[in-house]
Design a protein around this motif. Structure first.
Motif, PDB file in Angstrom:
ATOM      1  N   PRO A 145       0.810  -1.227   0.000  1.00 19.27           N
ATOM      2  CA  PRO A 145       0.000   0.000   0.000  1.00 19.27           C
ATOM      3  C   PRO A 145       0.838   1.270   0.000  1.00 19.27           C
ATOM      4  CG  PRO A 145      -0.074  -1.088   2.141  1.00 19.27           C
ATOM      5  CD  PRO A 145       0.598  -2.038   1.197  1.00 19.27           C
ATOM      6  N   THR A 146       2.125   1.160   0.321  1.00 26.18           N
ATOM      7  CA  THR A 146       2.990   2.351   0.357  1.00 26.18           C
ATOM      8  C   THR A 146       3.506   2.743  -1.016  1.00 26.18           C
ATOM      9  OG1 THR A 146       4.914   0.968   0.848  1.00 26.18           O
ATOM     10  CG2 THR A 146       3.712   1.884   2.714  1.00 26.18           C
ATOM     11  N   GLY A 147       3.357   1.871  -2.032  1.00 22.65           N
ATOM     12  CA  GLY A 147       3.782   2.270  -3.362  1.00 22.65           C
ATOM     13  C   GLY A 147       4.370   1.143  -4.177  1.00 22.65           C
ATOM     14  N   TYR A 148       4.760   1.499  -5.398  1.00 24.45           N
ATOM     15  CA  TYR A 148       5.302   0.538  -6.348  1.00 24.45           C
ATOM     16  C   TYR A 148       6.813   0.389  -6.186  1.00 24.45           C
ATOM     17  CZ  TYR A 148       0.921   0.897  -9.052  1.00 24.45           C
ATOM     18  OH  TYR A 148      -0.374   0.861  -9.468  1.00 24.45           O
ATOM     19  N   GLU A 149       7.313  -0.706  -6.735  1.00 22.49           N
ATOM     20  CA  GLU A 149       8.758  -0.923  -6.876  1.00 22.49           C
ATOM     21  C   GLU A 149       8.990  -1.795  -8.099  1.00 22.49           C
ATOM     22  OE1 GLU A 149      11.610  -0.082  -6.273  1.00 22.49           O
ATOM     23  OE2 GLU A 149      11.308   1.367  -4.663  1.00 22.49           O
ATOM     24  N   TRP A 150      10.242  -1.977  -8.472  1.00 20.57           N
ATOM     25  CA  TRP A 150      10.600  -2.816  -9.606  1.00 20.57           C
ATOM     26  C   TRP A 150      12.046  -3.290  -9.442  1.00 20.57           C
ATOM     27  CZ3 TRP A 150       9.135   2.404 -10.436  1.00 20.57           C
ATOM     28  CH2 TRP A 150      10.192   3.314 -10.535  1.00 20.57           C
ATOM     29  N   GLY A 151      12.462  -4.206 -10.306  1.00 18.36           N
ATOM     30  CA  GLY A 151      13.846  -4.640 -10.306  1.00 18.36           C
ATOM     31  C   GLY A 151      14.150  -5.852  -9.445  1.00 18.36           C
ATOM     32  N   TYR A 152      13.155  -6.420  -8.781  1.00 18.86           N
ATOM     33  CA  TYR A 152      13.332  -7.622  -7.973  1.00 18.86           C
ATOM     34  C   TYR A 152      11.963  -8.264  -7.791  1.00 18.86           C
ATOM     35  CZ  TYR A 152      11.632  -4.747  -4.061  1.00 18.86           C
ATOM     36  OH  TYR A 152      10.876  -3.938  -3.247  1.00 18.86           O
ATOM     37  N   ALA A 153      11.921  -9.445  -7.201  1.00 17.71           N
ATOM     38  CA  ALA A 153      10.661 -10.171  -7.008  1.00 17.71           C
ATOM     39  C   ALA A 153      10.208  -9.981  -5.572  1.00 17.71           C
ATOM     40  CB  ALA A 153      10.827 -11.649  -7.341  1.00 17.71           C
TER      41      ALA A 153
END
Length: 228
Positions: free
Chosen positions: A61-69
């Motif tokens: 709920p705090t936000g998106y990320e990318w680059g890992y699983a």
């Protein structure tokens, strides 16, 4: 329901979504502002927030990320599929595989320090995803023996119970002396991490053990008001 039936149903839904994909050019871009991940739908000149996807899955709920699983990339995968296909079932079933195949590989590189993902690239990735379907509640209805924020999931080799409002699962399988019920969570891990377990003898009340783990999960993270 057997595994082949599950995949066949999933593939039909996936094929329909691909057939109904947008005809216009769609492009998403991700970058950071003061360390905060930002994702834009360039075609609609809008920022993509987690709000809509959080109604389906609540990983980050705090936000998106990318680059890992992990949990942030899982939320982004669900958000992107939901925004692009506008199909909740496709997003819910395939976001984990899409995270593993696409989102985990995104990097903010190049002079602009950002990543780009086009609709054609999303379609191409989805066309290769046939397995790793996320378990869905059977018919979307709650189990009569569990709180309303839990569902029963069909699996050919074991019973699985899934919490609808948090990333918690209970897997019931055969142990050495009876049944082993394990409460686990995906969290930031590539594979589920066990949180608690119950060993149940063959003549004991298995449903009671499952309910105890359900209560333990609900005590760890209270469901939103009105869902329990």
């Amino acid at each position: 329901m057997n595994g082949n039936a599950r995949r066949t149903t999933s593939n039909v839904v996936q094929t329909e979504a691909l057939a109904n994909r947008r005809d216009d050019s769609v492009e998403y871009v991700g970058f950071r502002i003061d360390g905060q991940a930002v994702v834009l739908n360039l075609s609609e000149h809008q920022r993509l927030t987690p709000d809509r996807s959080l109604d389906l899955v609540n990983h980050s709920p705090t936000g998106y990320e990318w680059g890992y699983a992990g949990s942030g990339p899982a939320q982004l995968a669900c958000g992107l599929l939901l925004d692009y296909y506008n199909d909740a079932q496709v997003a819910r079933e395939h976001y984990i595989a899409f995270r593993n195949r696409v989102i985990s590989q995104l990097e903010c590189d190049g002079p602009a320090a950002c990543w780009h993902l086009t609709g054609e690239e999303i379609d191409a990735a989805m066309a290769t995803i046939t397995d790793d379907v996320v378990a869905l509640p059977d018919g979307g209805g709650p189990s009569p023996s569990l709180p309303e924020n839990w569902r029963t999931v069909t699996r050919p080799d074991r019973r699985v119970f899934q919490r609808a409002d948090r990333d918690h699962y209970i897997v019931l399988g055969e142990g050495t002396d009876g049944w082993l019920a394990v409460l686990c969570s995906q969290g930031d891990r590539a594979y589920p991490a066990p949180l608690a377990s119950r060993t149940v003898s063959g003549d004991a009340d298995v449903d009671r053990a499952v309910r105890a783990l359900v209560d333990e999960s609900n005590d760890l993270i209270e469901p939103p008001e009105g869902e329990c």
